[in-house]
Design a protein around this motif. Structure first.
Motif, PDB file in Angstrom:
ATOM      1  N   VAL A 132      24.643  24.228  17.072  1.00 56.44           N
ATOM      2  CA  VAL A 132      24.488  25.402  15.954  1.00 56.44           C
ATOM      3  C   VAL A 132      25.637  25.005  15.045  1.00 56.44           C
ATOM      4  N   GLY A 133      26.822  24.304  15.471  1.00 60.82           N
ATOM      5  CA  GLY A 133      27.866  23.905  14.493  1.00 60.82           C
ATOM      6  C   GLY A 133      27.425  23.001  13.351  1.00 60.82           C
ATOM      7  N   VAL A 134      26.356  21.907  14.051  1.00 62.82           N
ATOM      8  CA  VAL A 134      25.755  20.987  13.193  1.00 62.82           C
ATOM      9  C   VAL A 134      24.923  21.346  12.188  1.00 62.82           C
ATOM     10  N   ALA A 135      24.177  22.379  12.777  1.00 63.83           N
ATOM     11  CA  ALA A 135      22.992  23.121  11.972  1.00 63.83           C
ATOM     12  C   ALA A 135      23.937  24.097  10.970  1.00 63.83           C
ATOM     13  N   ILE A 136      24.717  24.626  11.008  1.00 58.97           N
ATOM     14  CA  ILE A 136      25.376  25.387   9.997  1.00 58.97           C
ATOM     15  C   ILE A 136      26.062  24.524   8.860  1.00 58.97           C
ATOM     16  N   TRP A 137      26.388  23.429   9.152  1.00 58.02           N
ATOM     17  CA  TRP A 137      26.998  22.679   8.441  1.00 58.02           C
ATOM     18  C   TRP A 137      25.860  21.677   7.531  1.00 58.02           C
ATOM     19  N   ARG A 138      24.804  21.428   7.977  1.00 52.93           N
ATOM     20  CA  ARG A 138      23.682  20.862   7.535  1.00 52.93           C
ATOM     21  C   ARG A 138      23.119  22.010   6.324  1.00 52.93           C
ATOM     22  N   LEU A 139      22.972  23.227   6.768  1.00 53.57           N
ATOM     23  CA  LEU A 139      22.692  24.144   6.007  1.00 53.57           C
ATOM     24  C   LEU A 139      23.605  24.577   4.659  1.00 53.57           C
ATOM     25  N   ILE A 140      24.861  24.365   5.070  1.00 52.70           N
ATOM     26  CA  ILE A 140      25.856  24.602   3.768  1.00 52.70           C
ATOM     27  C   ILE A 140      25.591  23.387   2.764  1.00 52.70           C
ATOM     28  N   VAL A 141      25.293  21.998   3.632  1.00 57.28           N
ATOM     29  CA  VAL A 141      25.335  20.876   2.588  1.00 57.28           C
ATOM     30  C   VAL A 141      23.915  21.093   1.899  1.00 57.28           C
ATOM     31  N   LEU A 142      22.715  21.608   2.261  1.00 58.75           N
ATOM     32  CA  LEU A 142      21.626  21.815   1.843  1.00 58.75           C
ATOM     33  C   LEU A 142      21.613  22.979   0.743  1.00 58.75           C
ATOM     34  N   GLU A 143      22.635  23.694   0.796  1.00 57.27           N
ATOM     35  CA  GLU A 143      22.625  24.877  -0.077  1.00 57.27           C
ATOM     36  C   GLU A 143      22.995  24.530  -1.620  1.00 57.27           C
ATOM     37  N   ASP A 144      23.506  23.429  -1.692  1.00 56.90           N
ATOM     38  CA  ASP A 144      24.026  22.901  -2.903  1.00 56.90           C
ATOM     39  C   ASP A 144      23.048  21.825  -3.382  1.00 56.90           C
ATOM     40  N   ASN A 145      22.060  21.600  -2.960  1.00 56.21           N
ATOM     41  CA  ASN A 145      21.035  20.578  -3.251  1.00 56.21           C
ATOM     42  C   ASN A 145      19.920  21.436  -4.258  1.00 56.21           C
ATOM     43  N   PRO A 146      19.413  20.482  -4.830  1.00 52.91           N
ATOM     44  CA  PRO A 146      18.144  21.378  -5.736  1.00 52.91           C
ATOM     45  C   PRO A 146      17.153  21.716  -4.793  1.00 52.91           C
ATOM     46  N   ASP A 147      16.374  22.947  -5.257  1.00 47.08           N
ATOM     47  CA  ASP A 147      15.308  23.640  -4.329  1.00 47.08           C
ATOM     48  C   ASP A 147      14.228  22.824  -4.395  1.00 47.08           C
ATOM     49  N   THR A 148      13.820  21.964  -3.556  1.00 47.74           N
ATOM     50  CA  THR A 148      12.633  21.218  -3.216  1.00 47.74           C
ATOM     51  C   THR A 148      11.842  21.599  -2.076  1.00 47.74           C
ATOM     52  N   THR A 149      10.851  21.217  -1.952  1.00 42.13           N
ATOM     53  CA  THR A 149       9.872  21.557  -0.855  1.00 42.13           C
ATOM     54  C   THR A 149      10.483  20.885   0.486  1.00 42.13           C
ATOM     55  N   ILE A 150      11.223  19.544   0.335  1.00 42.22           N
ATOM     56  CA  ILE A 150      11.558  19.089   1.565  1.00 42.22           C
ATOM     57  C   ILE A 150      12.828  19.798   1.785  1.00 42.22           C
ATOM     58  N   ASN A 151      13.539  20.203   1.049  1.00 36.74           N
ATOM     59  CA  ASN A 151      14.873  20.995   1.423  1.00 36.74           C
ATOM     60  C   ASN A 151      14.526  22.250   2.127  1.00 36.74           C
ATOM     61  N   LEU A 152      13.545  22.943   1.450  1.00 36.50           N
ATOM     62  CA  LEU A 152      13.089  24.301   2.161  1.00 36.50           C
ATOM     63  C   LEU A 152      12.524  24.106   3.477  1.00 36.50           C
ATOM     64  N   GLU A 153      11.929  23.219   3.785  1.00 37.88           N
ATOM     65  CA  GLU A 153      11.342  22.765   5.101  1.00 37.88           C
ATOM     66  C   GLU A 153      12.361  22.238   5.957  1.00 37.88           C
ATOM     67  N   LEU A 154      13.312  21.672   5.638  1.00 38.78           N
ATOM     68  CA  LEU A 154      14.644  21.318   6.290  1.00 38.78           C
ATOM     69  C   LEU A 154      15.355  22.420   6.853  1.00 38.78           C
ATOM     70  N   VAL A 155      15.647  23.340   5.946  1.00 33.12           N
ATOM     71  CA  VAL A 155      16.214  24.634   5.997  1.00 33.12           C
ATOM     72  C   VAL A 155      15.591  25.393   7.057  1.00 33.12           C
ATOM     73  N   ARG A 156      14.085  25.471   6.919  1.00 32.11           N
ATOM     74  CA  ARG A 156      13.238  26.404   7.954  1.00 32.11           C
ATOM     75  C   ARG A 156      13.539  25.757   9.531  1.00 32.11           C
ATOM     76  N   GLY A 157      13.438  24.461   9.403  1.00 35.61           N
ATOM     77  CA  GLY A 157      13.648  23.706  10.635  1.00 35.61           C
ATOM     78  C   GLY A 157      14.726  23.870  11.415  1.00 35.61           C
TER      79      GLY A 157
END
Length: 95
Positions: A22-47
């Motif tokens: 859960v800690g790694v997932a939260i860290w990854r979600l925080i990192v993805l928050e600053d990236n541009p909104d792409t389909t890949i990032n949306l799928e990664l967040v959903r996963g």
């Protein structure tokens, strides 16, 4: 996993796994928050969100199943509680 003196299993390794994932997932979600909104990032967040949700439900659900199995095997509502003391023979169990 060693059991406690009461017979209840230890949850040390389960807690270690779930909190680290859960800690790694939260860290990854925080990192993805600053990236541009792409389909890949949306799928990664959903996963990641699905993974965290399944882990939390599994963690709590497996604990419930484990307790229900212990209650079913022991025939007691308190399967990990120490057995009650025997009744006093002089008073016939009355206080």
């Amino acid at each position: 996993m060693a059991a406690h003196p009461s017979g209840e299993p230890s949850w040390r390794w389960r807690r270690l796994v779930i909190f680290s994932v859960v800690g790694v997932a939260i860290w990854r979600l925080i990192v993805l928050e600053d990236n541009p909104d792409t389909t890949i990032n949306l799928e990664l967040v959903r996963g990641w969100l699905i993974l965290v949700g399944l882990l939390v439900l599994g963690y709590t659900g497996l604990a419930t199943v484990q307790d229900l199995l212990a209650m079913w095997r022991t025939g007691s509502a308190l399967p990990y509680a120490p057995p009650p003391p025997p009744p006093d023979s002089q008073t016939g169990g009355q206080p």
